[in-house]
Design an enzyme around this catalytic site. Structure first.
Site, PDB file in Angstrom:
ATOM      1  N   GLY A 123       0.833  -1.193   0.000  1.00 23.85           N
ATOM      2  CA  GLY A 123       0.000   0.000   0.000  1.00 23.85           C
ATOM      3  C   GLY A 123       0.867   1.243   0.000  1.00 23.85           C
ATOM      4  N   LYS A 124       0.260   2.400  -0.187  1.00 26.75           N
ATOM      5  CA  LYS A 124       0.986   3.668  -0.145  1.00 26.75           C
ATOM      6  C   LYS A 124      -0.022   4.791   0.029  1.00 26.75           C
ATOM      7  CE  LYS A 124       5.346   4.966  -0.370  1.00 26.75           C
ATOM      8  NZ  LYS A 124       6.474   4.242   0.257  1.00 26.75           N
TER       9      LYS A 124
END
EC number: 1.4.1.2
Length: 445
Positions: A123-124
């Site tokens: 994720g980011k």
């Protein structure tokens, strides 16, 4: 699977997302052959699913500046894939942040996390906000506002954010404090925390330390004696600082750092506690310049508006930001006799530069393998939080050393081509295979 067909489809669906499309194309070109050897991947639509994030959150972040004026930024969280563990990836605060950059980072993070062997998905997140030039109170108010929207979508077994560009221990602390207040729990929901409230030893240094451990393994694998070699690095933040310290410890001489204003060349080496302290002072000043280094160490030279890749050195490690090393830089390094390039920033080389290194059989390793030490230490922080334990520097460093060795071995296994090791191909295939097999086992969901 045919890479060009997939790319044509993605370009139509996601026009203008150049960073994301660049990252996807690199991986697809590497895995196309092995993918076609696994009919179960095609049957389960793995490629079509793996190139799209599970979900994306976009939200406004209102905050009040010190003049009493309301400011509004855009916040994001990309939850890309959780086939092998909860979403895991940093939060970036920088004016350049947009959905394309965060999708590229989340996509890369998925495979990087798979390489670590730890149970972490990809994720980011981030916002188009810059902490530079802001007061302490403004940064705190922004972080708290950001978390009031993000908190309901994260958790220790759901999504565990961390720091990135523009987000250090201070920002993580402010966000964690607001999360703790809203969720009414003190859990390992963020990593990169201060040691006093659940952080891990060596977390600030871990990306740089891990990168040098990876280079050490590359040298051993390929019969290169790294002691006494000269190294050019870019950047001057935590990553460059960690690289400079560990490289010096192993007998490698770091001779450059860089910033938006240009680069510094220090023929004596950036290799003493005073010089490491200077790097931290430059970062903490908030001025985003490296020219002040030569005021403290006059034997060094400052080259305004230039990149460090023009210097004649043995090794190069880009440590600043994406696409900072282009084809012309790659040709210059090759011409000057550089034998090893380790991409320490996320996608620090353009596609053309990466292809040039591989085509010329240079030792070149991609960021998803080289800089995995940071997220590995975050994973170790998650483990310590879950077990309610605190490990020593030596224990964390031992784990970090072992993880980077394991990542290197995976790259060699999948990237060996005769006498040459294609680390890009090896890292991409190793990470992809783990995620793809997990997705097949869990069904279409």
């Amino acid at each position: 699977m045919k890479t060009q067909e997939i790319m044509t489809m993605l370009e139509a669906k996601h026009p203008g997302e150049s960073e994301f499309l660049q990252a996807v194309k690199e991986v697809l070109l590497s895995v196309e052959e092995v993918y076609n050897q696994h009919p179960e991947f095609e049957k389960n639509g793995i490629i079509e699913r793996i190139v799209e994030p599970d979900r994306v959150f976009t939200f406004r972040v209102p905050w009040v500046d010190d003049q009493g004026k309301v400011q509004v930024n855009i916040g994001y969280r990309v939850q890309f894939n959780n086939a092998i563990g909860p979403y895991k990836g940093g939060i970036r605060f920088h004016p350049s942040v947009n959905l394309s950059i965060l999708k590229f980072l989340g996509f890369e993070q998925m495979f990087k996390n798979a390489l670590t062997t730890l149970p972490m998905g990809g994720g980011k997140g981030g916002a188009d906000f810059s902490p530079k030039g802001k007061s302490e109170a403004e940064i705190m108010r922004f972080c708290q506002s950001f978390m009031t929207e993000l908190w309901r979508n994260i958790g220790p077994d759901t999504d565990i954010p961390a720091g990135d560009i523009g987000v250090g221990g201070r920002e993580v602390g402010y966000m964690f404090g607001m999360y703790k207040k809203l969720a009414r729990e003190h859990t390992g929901t963020l990593t990169g925390k201060g040691f006093e409230f659940g952080g891990s030893r060596l977390r600030p240094e871990s990306t740089g330390f891990g990168a040098v451990y990876f280079v050490q393994n590359m040298c051993k694998q390929n019969g290169v004696d790294y002691k006494g070699k000269t190294l050019a690095i870019s950047g001057f933040g935590n990553v460059a600082w960690g690289v400079a310290q560990k490289a010096t410890e192993l007998g490698i001489k770091v001779v450059t750092i860089s910033g938006p204003d240009g680069y510094v060349y220090d023929p004596d080496g950036i290799n003493t506690p005073e010089k490491f302290r200077c790097m931290l002072d430059l970062r903490d000043s908030g001025n985003d310049v490296v020219s002040d280094y030569v005021k403290r160490f006059p034997n060094a030279q400052f080259f305004p508006g230039k990149k460090p890749w023009e210097q004649k050195v043995d090794f190069a490690m880009p440590c600043a930001t994406q696409n900072e090393m282009n084809l012309e830089d790659a040709k210059t390094l090759h011409k000057n006799g550089v034998t090893l390039v380790a991409e320490t920033s996320n996608m620090g080389c353009t596609a053309e530069a990466s292809e040039y290194y591989v085509a010329n059989k240079m030792l070149f390793a991609p960021g998803k393998a080289v800089n995995a030490g940071g997220v590995s230490c975050s994973g170790l922080e998650m483990t310590q939080n879950a077990m309610h334990l605190v490990w020593t520097n030596e224990e964390v460093d031992k784990w970090l050393h072992q993880i980077m060795q394991d990542i290197h071995e995976q790259c060699v296994t999948y990237g060996k081509d005769g006498n040459y090791i294609d680390y890009v191909k090896g890292a991409n295939i190793a990470g992809f295979m783990k995620v793809a097999k997990a997705m097949v086992a869990q069904g279409v969901c």
